[in-house]
Structures are given as structure tokens and as C-alpha cells.
Write a protein that holds these residues in place. Structure first.
Motif, mmCIF file in Angstrom:
data_model
loop_
_atom_site.group_PDB
_atom_site.id
_atom_site.type_symbol
_atom_site.label_atom_id
_atom_site.label_comp_id
_atom_site.label_asym_id
_atom_site.label_seq_id
_atom_site.Cartn_x
_atom_site.Cartn_y
_atom_site.Cartn_z
ATOM 1 N N SER A 241 33.408 40.719 -21.231
ATOM 2 C CA SER A 241 34.745 40.946 -21.786
ATOM 3 C C SER A 241 34.758 42.197 -22.663
ATOM 4 O O SER A 241 35.716 42.983 -22.617
ATOM 5 N N ASN A 242 33.696 42.389 -23.435
ATOM 6 C CA ASN A 242 33.613 43.561 -24.303
ATOM 7 C C ASN A 242 33.532 44.851 -23.498
ATOM 8 O O ASN A 242 34.120 45.872 -23.882
ATOM 9 N N ALA A 243 32.818 44.821 -22.376
ATOM 10 C CA ALA A 243 32.739 46.003 -21.514
ATOM 11 C C ALA A 243 34.135 46.397 -21.050
ATOM 12 O O ALA A 243 34.480 47.589 -20.989
ATOM 13 N N ASP A 244 34.945 45.405 -20.738
ATOM 14 C CA ASP A 244 36.318 45.669 -20.314
ATOM 15 C C ASP A 244 37.144 46.233 -21.466
ATOM 16 O O ASP A 244 37.944 47.166 -21.276
ATOM 17 N N ASP A 245 36.948 45.703 -22.664
ATOM 18 C CA ASP A 245 37.703 46.177 -23.839
ATOM 19 C C ASP A 245 37.338 47.626 -24.190
ATOM 20 O O ASP A 245 38.215 48.435 -24.517
ATOM 21 N N ILE A 246 36.054 47.938 -24.141
ATOM 22 C CA ILE A 246 35.628 49.319 -24.433
ATOM 23 C C ILE A 246 36.189 50.271 -23.387
ATOM 24 O O ILE A 246 36.682 51.362 -23.706
ATOM 25 N N ALA A 247 36.128 49.853 -22.131
ATOM 26 C CA ALA A 247 36.654 50.691 -21.051
ATOM 27 C C ALA A 247 38.160 50.910 -21.204
ATOM 28 O O ALA A 247 38.667 52.015 -20.981
#
Length: 242
Positions: free
Chosen positions: A164-170
Motif C-alpha cells: 500500500s505504501n508503494a502505491d502511496d509513494i508512487a
């Protein structure tokens, strides 16, 4: 979808560190890197420009200034994996004093990485990136603690948080910079998280010889992250690199 892909990367890494010999391990690592390169190629990162407008804009940027930013970001991201590795190793060995020292270095390094975007996007954006990176590190820490405790449910929760964090950073980076495609950034950050997970699993197994082979892979990947961010900044703000 992203969680499935993330788990695929981890699965390849798991099979690698379970190999009985260094030769088998290196063979598995080559497979692991092949999965990464193929995935990044599919989302358009490898061997192509980030945006058709970039060719014209990039000519206005000084190669020297770009190289300086590239080296700064490479050094900071290398510091990131160096200090996070110390945190997870101290979790594995249960050394609170060393872990506390490493945690402070991680926090300082995270702020330095976030500070690099302040001249381009302002302090609010810098603070946002800092908080997103904090979540990433928290998820890695949670996975490490769950692995030491042998708690599969908490491991899975940490993996879901990493995805989920990877998606938020992206989402954040692709919104502030049109030259950073969301899928590209998400793949880079998700693979970065998978590397941390592989390393934690190796610490758990006390597979120290294989840990030594994992490090160059992690280092090369954060260089790709740093170089991608540098290229996008130079294309969006050529006057700041002139």
C-alpha cells in the motif's frame, strides 16, 4: 495485483536463500533480478524515456549539475539501506542499544532524502515524502519484528502495508512530477521493499553468506531509484540544473 507481484518477488528471493550452496544462491539471484528487470521493462522504465517532452527539456540542464544531484541521491539512498539493515539486524540479535542508534540514523537519513525535493516542491511536499518514507520503514520494521517472533499474521499485515505504501509513494511522486509515471515508481518502491524482506528472512535464517550477495543487488536497485528521480527532476526543472 501489486501485493501478488510483491509476493512473487519475495517468493523468488525465498527460494534463493534456501539454496544449499552459494552457486545455487547466485543462480536464484539472477532469476530474482530477471523478474525485476522484466517487470520494470513491462511498465516502461527500462530502455525508454519517461516522457516525449523530456528530450528537449533535458538539453537545457547542465550534465555536471545533474551528475551532482545523482550522486547526492545515490549516497542518501545507499545510506538508507545501510542503516535500515542495521535496524533489522539488531532486531534479529535483540540489541536495543545498537538498534536505538541505528533508528536515529535512519530518521536523519530519511529527512535528508525528503529535504532534497524541498527546493523544487517546497517544505510541505518534503514533509509529505518524509512521512511516506517513515511508513515504508515502519512496515519493514514490523515485518522484521514479526519474523523474529514467528508471527505469520503480522508478517502478512506488514507486507500489505509495504504494498500500500508503494502505491502511496508512487501516487505522490507522479502527481508532483509529470516525468515520473506512477506504475514505474510503484514497481521501483515495491521491489525495494521486497529486497528488505529478503534480507530480513536471511537474518532470521542466519544465512550470512547469502546476505553478502544480497547487498550488491539492493545497492544497485537504490541507484536505479536515485537515477530515476534525478532524471525526472532535471527534466521538470532544467533551469535549476543549468
Amino acid at each position: 495485483m501489486l501485493v501478488d507481484w510483491f509476493n512473487t518477488l519475495i517468493g523468488v528471493g525465498e527460494r534463493a536463500y534456501n539454496c544449499s550452496s552459494m552457486e545455487s544462491f547466485m543462480s536464484r539471484m539472477q532469476q530474482f533480478m530477471a523478474v525485476l528487470v522484466l517487470t520494470l521493462a513491462l511498465v516502461g522504465l527500462v530502455g525508454c524515456d519517461l516522457d516525449p517532452r523530456a528530450a528537449k527539456d533535458a538539453k537545457e540542464a547542465s550534465p555536471v549539475r545533474v551528475a551532482e544531484m545523482q550522486q547526492t541521491l545515490r549516497d542518501l539512498w545507499l545510506g538508507h539501506i545501510f542503516w535500515v539493515r542495521h535496524v533489522v539486524s539488531n532486531i534479529a540479535t535483540n540489541d536495543p542499544a545498537e538498534r536505538d542508534a541505528a533508528e536515529k540514523e535512519v530518521a536523519a537519513n530519511t529527512k535528508q532524502i525528503a529535504d532534497t525535493i524541498a527546493p523544487f516542491y517546497g517544505e510541505a511536499a518534503s514533509e509529505k515524502l518524509n512521512s511516506l518514507l517513515d511508513v515504508n520503514i515502519d512496515a519493514v520494521r514490523e515485518y522484521s519484528e514479526a519474523t523474529v517472533a514467528g508471527n505469520k499474521r503480522q508478517q502478512d499485515a506488514a507486507l500489505a502495508r509495504l504494498a500500500s505504501n508503494a502505491d502511496d509513494i508512487a501516487d505522490f511522486l507522479s502527481h508532483v512530477n509529470p516525468y515520473l509515471q506512477k506504475d514505474n515508481v510503484r514497481s521501483l518502491i515495491a521491489a525495494h521493499g521486497a529486497h528488505h524482506v529478503l534480507q530480513i528472512n536471511q537474518y532470521k535464517a542466519k544465512n550470512y553468506a547469502h546476505l553478502g550477495a544480497t547487498w550488491p543487488m539492493m545497492r544497485q536497485h537504490v541507484y536505479v531509484i536515485a537515477d530515476t528521480l534525478t532524471a525526472a527532476l532535471a527534466k521538470q526543472f532544467p533551469s535549476k540544473f543549468s
